[in-house]
Design a protein around this motif. Structure first.
Motif, PDB file in Angstrom:
ATOM      1  N   LEU A 104       3.092   8.637 -10.986  1.00 30.60           N
ATOM      2  CA  LEU A 104       1.934   8.829 -12.144  1.00 30.60           C
ATOM      3  C   LEU A 104       1.342  10.269 -11.906  1.00 30.60           C
ATOM      4  N   GLY A 105       1.650  10.894 -10.720  1.00 24.27           N
ATOM      5  CA  GLY A 105       0.897  12.062 -10.501  1.00 24.27           C
ATOM      6  C   GLY A 105      -0.402  12.620 -10.461  1.00 24.27           C
ATOM      7  N   VAL A 106      -1.010  11.504  -9.711  1.00 20.46           N
ATOM      8  CA  VAL A 106      -2.455  11.682  -9.485  1.00 20.46           C
ATOM      9  C   VAL A 106      -2.603  12.669  -8.419  1.00 20.46           C
ATOM     10  N   ARG A 107      -3.845  13.360  -8.505  1.00 18.95           N
ATOM     11  CA  ARG A 107      -4.187  14.437  -7.374  1.00 18.95           C
ATOM     12  C   ARG A 107      -5.335  14.298  -6.818  1.00 18.95           C
ATOM     13  N   TRP A 108      -5.918  12.892  -6.557  1.00 14.54           N
ATOM     14  CA  TRP A 108      -7.160  12.627  -5.881  1.00 14.54           C
ATOM     15  C   TRP A 108      -6.981  11.639  -4.911  1.00 14.54           C
ATOM     16  N   ILE A 109      -5.942  11.383  -4.246  1.00 18.43           N
ATOM     17  CA  ILE A 109      -5.631  10.408  -3.420  1.00 18.43           C
ATOM     18  C   ILE A 109      -6.580  11.002  -2.054  1.00 18.43           C
ATOM     19  N   GLY A 110      -6.519  12.128  -1.707  1.00 18.14           N
ATOM     20  CA  GLY A 110      -6.962  12.896  -0.636  1.00 18.14           C
ATOM     21  C   GLY A 110      -8.672  12.443  -0.758  1.00 18.14           C
ATOM     22  N   LYS A 111      -9.097  12.938  -1.974  1.00 17.87           N
ATOM     23  CA  LYS A 111     -10.567  12.820  -2.333  1.00 17.87           C
ATOM     24  C   LYS A 111     -10.985  11.129  -2.234  1.00 17.87           C
ATOM     25  N   THR A 162       0.832  -1.248   0.139  1.00 15.56           N
ATOM     26  CA  THR A 162       0.095   0.030   0.039  1.00 15.56           C
ATOM     27  C   THR A 162       0.886   1.209   0.024  1.00 15.56           C
ATOM     28  N   ALA A 163       1.809   1.187   0.721  1.00 13.86           N
ATOM     29  CA  ALA A 163       2.818   2.335   0.618  1.00 13.86           C
ATOM     30  C   ALA A 163       3.384   2.437  -0.511  1.00 13.86           C
ATOM     31  N   LEU A 164       3.745   1.510  -1.197  1.00 14.18           N
ATOM     32  CA  LEU A 164       4.488   1.519  -2.396  1.00 14.18           C
ATOM     33  C   LEU A 164       3.490   2.126  -3.701  1.00 14.18           C
ATOM     34  N   SER A 165       2.251   1.588  -3.406  1.00 11.90           N
ATOM     35  CA  SER A 165       1.184   2.192  -4.378  1.00 11.90           C
ATOM     36  C   SER A 165       0.960   3.491  -4.306  1.00 11.90           C
ATOM     37  N   MET A 166       0.858   4.053  -2.958  1.00 14.21           N
ATOM     38  CA  MET A 166       0.490   5.569  -2.798  1.00 14.21           C
ATOM     39  C   MET A 166       1.668   6.178  -3.385  1.00 14.21           C
ATOM     40  N   PHE A 167       3.103   5.861  -3.064  1.00 17.22           N
ATOM     41  CA  PHE A 167       4.112   6.607  -3.883  1.00 17.22           C
ATOM     42  C   PHE A 167       4.308   6.823  -5.031  1.00 17.22           C
ATOM     43  N   VAL A 168       3.910   5.434  -5.834  1.00 15.23           N
ATOM     44  CA  VAL A 168       3.970   5.378  -7.364  1.00 15.23           C
ATOM     45  C   VAL A 168       2.573   6.325  -7.848  1.00 15.23           C
ATOM     46  N   LEU A 169       1.535   6.078  -7.215  1.00 12.90           N
ATOM     47  CA  LEU A 169       0.460   6.734  -7.743  1.00 12.90           C
ATOM     48  C   LEU A 169       0.506   8.435  -7.867  1.00 12.90           C
ATOM     49  N   TYR A 170       1.037   8.892  -6.437  1.00 14.46           N
ATOM     50  CA  TYR A 170       1.227  10.153  -6.374  1.00 14.46           C
ATOM     51  C   TYR A 170       2.530  10.873  -6.827  1.00 14.46           C
ATOM     52  N   PHE A 171       3.710  10.340  -6.643  1.00 17.94           N
ATOM     53  CA  PHE A 171       4.831  10.810  -7.037  1.00 17.94           C
ATOM     54  C   PHE A 171       5.319  10.428  -8.505  1.00 17.94           C
TER      55      PHE A 171
END
Length: 230
Positions: A151-158, A140-149
Motif C-alpha cells: 500500500l506504500g504508506v510512509r508513516w509507519i516510523g512516525k 502484525t508482520a503481515l500488516s506491516m508488510f502490506v502497509l509498507y510494501f
C-alpha cells in the motif's frame, strides 16, 4: 459500583481527547465521520478475533466488573474498547502530526519495518504452539508488510514513535484491565495461549495487538479523511 469499572475505563480513555477535539486549533471533530468509518471497519475484524479467542478460552472476562450486557458473547464494554482506544490514539496521532514534523527518512524507516517484520515472524515461529502469540505476531508482520510494501504508506516510523509516546497511557489502561490495582483482573488469559512475558500484569502480546490495530485505524482514517476533502 464494581460493575461500572470497565465502562469507566473506556470513558476515561476517551473523555479528554473528545473534549479537545473541538479546540479551534485542532478541529478533529470535523473528521469524526472519517474516524468512525475507519474504526468500524477495523473493529469488525478485531471483534471477530476477540469473539473467537473468547470462545476457545484464550481469554475470558470477570463479570464482577461488567454491566452484564453481551454481544457475540463479548461484554459491551469490550466492544466499546475497539472504538475508545483507537479514538484516543488516532486523535493523538492527528495532533502530533499537525503540530510537529515527525516523519522519518525513507531508509531508516525501511530498515525499521524490515527488522520489525523479521523479528515478529521469528517470535511467531518460536512460540508457534501459543495461539495468541503466534497469531498476533504473524498478523502484525503481515500488516506491516502490506502497509509498507504493497500500500506504500510512509508513516509507519512516525506512527510507531507516537505509539511509544502513548505507551504510558496504554500501560495504565491495560494494566487495570489485567488486574493492576484490582482484587482480580477484568480480563484473564489462559497461560498456555501466550508466551508468558508480562509488563507488570500485561501480556507482551497486548502491546503488539494494539499496535496492529492502531496502524490500520490510522491508514483507513487517512483514506476517509482524504475522501472528505475531495
Amino acid at each position: 459500583m464494581h460493575n461500572y469499572t470497565y465502562l469507566l475505563i473506556n470513558f476515561c480513555t476517551v473523555f479528554i481527547c473528545f473534549i479537545f477535539s473541538f479546540h479551534p486549533k485542532i478541529k478533529f471533530n470535523r473528521h469524526f465521520g472519517a474516524f468512525f468509518s475507519a474504526s468500524f471497519l477495523v473493529a469488525i475484524v478485531f471483534i471477530a478475533w476477540d469473539a473467537w479467542f473468547t470462545k476457545i478460552g484464550v481469554w475470558w472476562f470477570n463479570d464482577r466488573y461488567l454491566l452484564g450486557i453481551r454481544f457475540l458473547k463479548l461484554p459491551v464494554e469490550e466492544i466499546m474498547f475497539f472504538f475508545c482506544i483507537p479514538f484516543s490514539c488516532v486523535f493523538t496521532y492527528f495532533c502530533l502530526d499537525q503540530f510537529f514534523k515527525l516523519d522519518w527518512k525513507r531508509l531508516p524507516e525501511k530498515i525499521f519495518v524490515i527488522i520489525s517484520i523479521l523479528l515478529a515472524l521469528a517470535i511467531a515461529f518460536f512460540f508457534r504452539d501459543r495461539i495468541y502469540t503466534f497469531i498476533t505476531f504473524t498478523s502484525t508482520a503481515l500488516s506491516m508488510f502490506v502497509l509498507y510494501f504493497i500500500l506504500g504508506v510512509r508513516w509507519i516510523g512516525k506512527a510507531s514513535f507516537i505509539y511509544l509516546v502513548l505507551m504510558p497511557g496504554f500501560l495504565g489502561v491495560n494494566g487495570i484491565l489485567t488486574g493492576t490495582g484490582l482484587e482480580s483482573p477484568i480480563v484473564n488469559y489462559n497461560p498456555e495461549s501466550f508466551m508468558g512475558f508480562r509488563m507488570w500484569t500485561i501480556p507482551l502480546e497486548d502491546t503488539v495487538y494494539g499496535y496492529e490495530m492502531i496502524l490500520w485505524n490510522i491508514f483507513l482514517f487517512q483514506k476517509f479523511k482524504k475522501n472528505e476533502q475531495n
